[in-house]
Design an enzyme around this catalytic site. Structure first.
Site, PDB file in Angstrom:
ATOM      1  N   ARG A  70       0.864  -1.180   0.000  1.00  0.00           N
ATOM      2  CA  ARG A  70       0.000   0.000   0.000  1.00  0.00           C
ATOM      3  C   ARG A  70       0.896   1.224   0.000  1.00  0.00           C
ATOM      4  O   ARG A  70       1.786   1.348   0.834  1.00  0.00           O
ATOM      5  CB  ARG A  70      -0.944   0.021   1.186  1.00  0.00           C
ATOM      6  CG  ARG A  70      -2.084   1.031   1.026  1.00  0.00           C
ATOM      7  CD  ARG A  70      -3.113   0.939   2.135  1.00  0.00           C
ATOM      8  NE  ARG A  70      -3.890  -0.297   2.076  1.00  0.00           N
ATOM      9  CZ  ARG A  70      -4.925  -0.544   2.861  1.00  0.00           C
ATOM     10  NH1 ARG A  70      -5.297   0.331   3.773  1.00  0.00           N
ATOM     11  NH2 ARG A  70      -5.587  -1.678   2.752  1.00  0.00           N
ATOM     12  N   SER A 172      -8.498   0.616   0.118  1.00  0.00           N
ATOM     13  CA  SER A 172      -9.567   0.683   1.107  1.00  0.00           C
ATOM     14  C   SER A 172      -9.983   2.125   1.376  1.00  0.00           C
ATOM     15  O   SER A 172     -10.452   2.818   0.483  1.00  0.00           O
ATOM     16  CB  SER A 172      -9.136  -0.027   2.389  1.00  0.00           C
ATOM     17  OG  SER A 172     -10.218  -0.150   3.294  1.00  0.00           O
ATOM     18  N   ASP A 334     -15.548  -3.086   2.748  1.00  0.00           N
ATOM     19  CA  ASP A 334     -15.247  -4.123   3.743  1.00  0.00           C
ATOM     20  C   ASP A 334     -15.466  -3.621   5.166  1.00  0.00           C
ATOM     21  O   ASP A 334     -15.428  -4.412   6.109  1.00  0.00           O
ATOM     22  CB  ASP A 334     -13.843  -4.691   3.567  1.00  0.00           C
ATOM     23  CG  ASP A 334     -12.733  -3.687   3.829  1.00  0.00           C
ATOM     24  OD1 ASP A 334     -13.017  -2.476   3.932  1.00  0.00           O
ATOM     25  OD2 ASP A 334     -11.562  -4.117   3.921  1.00  0.00           O
ATOM     26  N   GLU A 432     -12.931  -6.455  14.361  1.00  0.00           N
ATOM     27  CA  GLU A 432     -11.861  -5.579  14.841  1.00  0.00           C
ATOM     28  C   GLU A 432     -12.464  -4.200  15.062  1.00  0.00           C
ATOM     29  O   GLU A 432     -13.414  -3.805  14.375  1.00  0.00           O
ATOM     30  CB  GLU A 432     -10.691  -5.520  13.854  1.00  0.00           C
ATOM     31  CG  GLU A 432     -11.034  -5.021  12.470  1.00  0.00           C
ATOM     32  CD  GLU A 432      -9.832  -5.034  11.534  1.00  0.00           C
ATOM     33  OE1 GLU A 432      -8.757  -5.494  11.954  1.00  0.00           O
ATOM     34  OE2 GLU A 432      -9.984  -4.586  10.385  1.00  0.00           O
ATOM     35  N   SER A 434     -11.870  -1.259  14.370  1.00  0.00           N
ATOM     36  CA  SER A 434     -11.891  -0.247  13.305  1.00  0.00           C
ATOM     37  C   SER A 434     -13.023  -0.550  12.324  1.00  0.00           C
ATOM     38  O   SER A 434     -12.813  -0.633  11.119  1.00  0.00           O
ATOM     39  CB  SER A 434     -10.543  -0.181  12.588  1.00  0.00           C
ATOM     40  OG  SER A 434     -10.152  -1.467  12.140  1.00  0.00           O
TER      41      SER A 434
END
Length: 620
Positions: A70, A172, A334, A432, A434
């Protein structure tokens, strides 16, 4: 043997074409002419005398981070561009072909999001086609989605099609300048050690493009080895998604209205179809944000985790349409953010930990309806990362199922789901903090599409009982104990500053001595998974795996607060997490909030404040 760079200053190509990485014992071949936009970036830097920037771009390479690469798009070996994607894919081919004897028949799944950058020409679709071209040049079949898809579709397709691996081109919720290359293993989970390290080694051995075919994105149109799984995978996914629907008949008649924002990404059509599968009327889309836009023109930050500040258009529309629930998926769909309208205090934007409490309760509530025998609970698990709320642990303690923690990152959850399934156990919920949730085990990855429609059904069911999500959250805390948490971060772009911060903590009161207190509260245990130290264990060895790819230290305090500092695997951030976990009926929320605030303030002021000039605080 040392390596050199051959530079062709008169060629009209890209940095990829004009700067080729070669061993000096091999003569240079003619430069490849591909993407004039990235070449123009280098020309501009040369003309402006930006030598430091050129050095940064050309004298270092990206490393494999959380399940892949990334970085910013653009010219250079530490950027996402045509060449670095080709090099990465060549290394991936080299590793997979050595690991799987049947790789040439199983093939690779490839998906992409809607990102793109005009100045470099590095759209996700283009990079996905180049990934496919490398594989096709070696006669490996590719399952290349013909259009953008949510990230969870790639691991779902890997498992459904029996592919050797999968690649998703996405960054993302990162800023618009970034893109990424996310790799999934044959079990559908993100790659983990040792595969990540071995793939990186293979990349470094395969830096020179093999042939002109690797640069030919049109090869995907001509090759008989290209397959489009979109229709088949979408149909299978939606069919299996219906297994998470428990009250379809009631959903058809629910008066609740929902607003959905896809944050300019991929989520709109998929969330619309998921609602149809559950029997709901479609959610009302935010018109400014439902269509793909790589510039994310209507939001300052494409991350719904930022809360109310980035949900402004969604909340305005919900107010106008008298919709009580707002759902927001991030650009690759996601993750999921949720807000609820309150008659008393405006809009409540739920944290990831609060949503997990609701979803964990909901998934077990419905599982229990279908499995009345308490003996069945022995095969049931819920999972969470270690920096997430301990609320699922409280559920498990009272209800009798199993709970496990993993290291941060859904790759650990995904691989643990695979291990548990092999031994006949089922994971009914994982998360998770986040805002990453997995309801059921449809795919071993966080999934905003399925989470969105599951939240809608839960809200509709509670509405029938004259309960809001907020009221049910309070009921959960009263039953299982209040779990109040705070999660935020500071931004730091200087790796040396981060290194100093964590070195100081590890040598706080002398060499190899951690802090003894935090804002006057005694620290009773320290766990440092970077070094493998855990003072609570008899041998002082951490039960969680050692993870040297970043820093993470957890403090357990005498007042019951658990606090963690860790670096992000994908962004220039130091994240901090604090949570007060109370026993059922033992404390008033206001008392817990005071204790939590005291430790959170100490964590920032005592452990991070010495480097305040190099940090940017988000909020406290």
């Amino acid at each position: 043997m040392p390596h050199v760079f051959y530079i062709y200053p008169v060629c009209r190509g890209t940095c990829e074409g004009v700067i080729q990485h070669r061993r000096p014992d091999r003569p240079p071949s003619p430069p490849l002419l591909q993407n004039p936009r990235t070449r123009a970036q280098l020309d501009s830097l040369l003309v402006s005398g930006s030598h430091q920037e050129l050095r940064s771009r050309l004298c270092s390479r990206m490393g494999f981070g959380t399940a892949g690469l990334r970085a910013a798009m653009g010219a250079g070996f530490n950027r996402i561009n045509d060449l670095t994607v080709i090099q990465t894919t060549q290394g991936l081919f080299s590793y997979l072909s050595g690991f799987f004897s049947d790789f040439s028949s199983r093939g690779l799944v490839i998906g992409f999001d809607t990102r793109g950058q005009e100045e470099s020409g590095c759209s996700s679709e283009r990079l996905a086609k180049l990934t496919a071209a490398v594989m096709l040049s070696r006669n490996v079949p590719v399952h290349l989605f013909s259009s953008f898809v949510p990230t969870p579709y790639v691991p779902y397709a890997v498992k459904k099609l029996g592919a050797a691996a999968g690649v998703m081109i996405t960054a993302s919720h990162n800023p618009k300048e970034d893109n990424g290359y996310k790799v999934y293993w044959c079990n559908g989970a993100q790659i983990a050690s040792p595969h990540d390290k071995e793939i990186l080694r293979c990349i470094e051995e395969q830096l020179e493009p093999w042939s002109a075919s690797c640069w030919d994105q049109e090869l995907v149109e001509r090759s008989p080895l290209t397959r489009d799984p979109l229709s088949h995978i979408n149909r299978c996914y939606m069919d299996e998604l219906s297994s998470l629907c428990f009250h379809r008949d009631s959903n058809r008649h629910s008066p609740l209205k929902f607003v959905h924002s896809s944050f300019h990404g991929v989520g709109h059509a998929f969330v619309q179809e998921a609602f149809q599968v559950f029997g709901f009327a479609p959610p009302i889309p935010v018109p400014e944000q439902k269509d793909p836009d790589p510039n994310f023109s209507s939001i300052r930050c494409p991350n719904p985790e930022e809360g109310e500040s980035v949900l402004e258009l969604s909340l305005q529309l919900a107010q106008k349409e008298d919709a009580r629930i707002v759902l927001a998926t991030d650009p690759d769909a996601d993750r999921l953010a949720v807000a609820e309208k309150s008659d008393r205090c405006g809009w409540k934007v739920f944290s990831g930990n609060e949503l997990a409490a609701l979803l964990g309760w909901w998934m077990f509530f419905n599982w229990k309806q279908n499995h009345p025998d308490p003996a069945d609970r022995d095969g049931v698990y819920m999972l969470a990362t270690t920096v997430s709320s301990k609320i699922l642990q409280a559920f498990a303690r009272i209800e009798g199922f199993h709970f496990e923690e993993t290291l941060p990152g859904f790759k650990w959850i995904g691989n643990r789901i695979h291990e548990l399934s092999k031994s006949g156990h089922s994971v009914i919920f994982a998360f998770e903090e986040s805002i990453g949730f997995l309801c059921g085990s449809l795919v071993p990855e966080k999934d905003g599409v399925s989470a969105a429609v599951v939240v809608a059904e839960m809200a509709a069911y509670l509405h029938e009982k004259n309960l809001s999500l907020s009221q049910q959250l309070d009921n959960i805390y009263q039953t299982y104990g209040y779990h109040l948490s705070k999660t935020s971060y500071v931004t730091c772009h200087d790796p040396s500053t981060i290194k100093r911060i964590f070195s100081r903590i590890r040598n706080f009161d002398g060499e190899s001595s951690y802090p003894k207190t935090c804002n006057g509260v005694q620290i009773v245990h320290v766990r440092d998974v970077t070094t493998g130290y855990d003072s609570s264990q008899p041998d002082h060895r951490s039960v969680l795996p050692v993870s040297r790819s970043g820093h993470m230290i957890t403090f357990t305090l005498q007042n019951g607060v658990v606090a963690t500092l860790r670096t992000s695997g994908t962004e220039p951030k130091i994240k901090y997490y604090t949570e007060f976990c109370a026993a059922p009926g033992k404390s008033e929320p206001s008392q817990l909030e005071e204790e939590l605030a005291k430790v959170t303030t100490g964590l920032l002021d005592e452990f991070l404040e010495p480097e305040r000039n190099n940090l940017i605080r988000r909020f406290v």
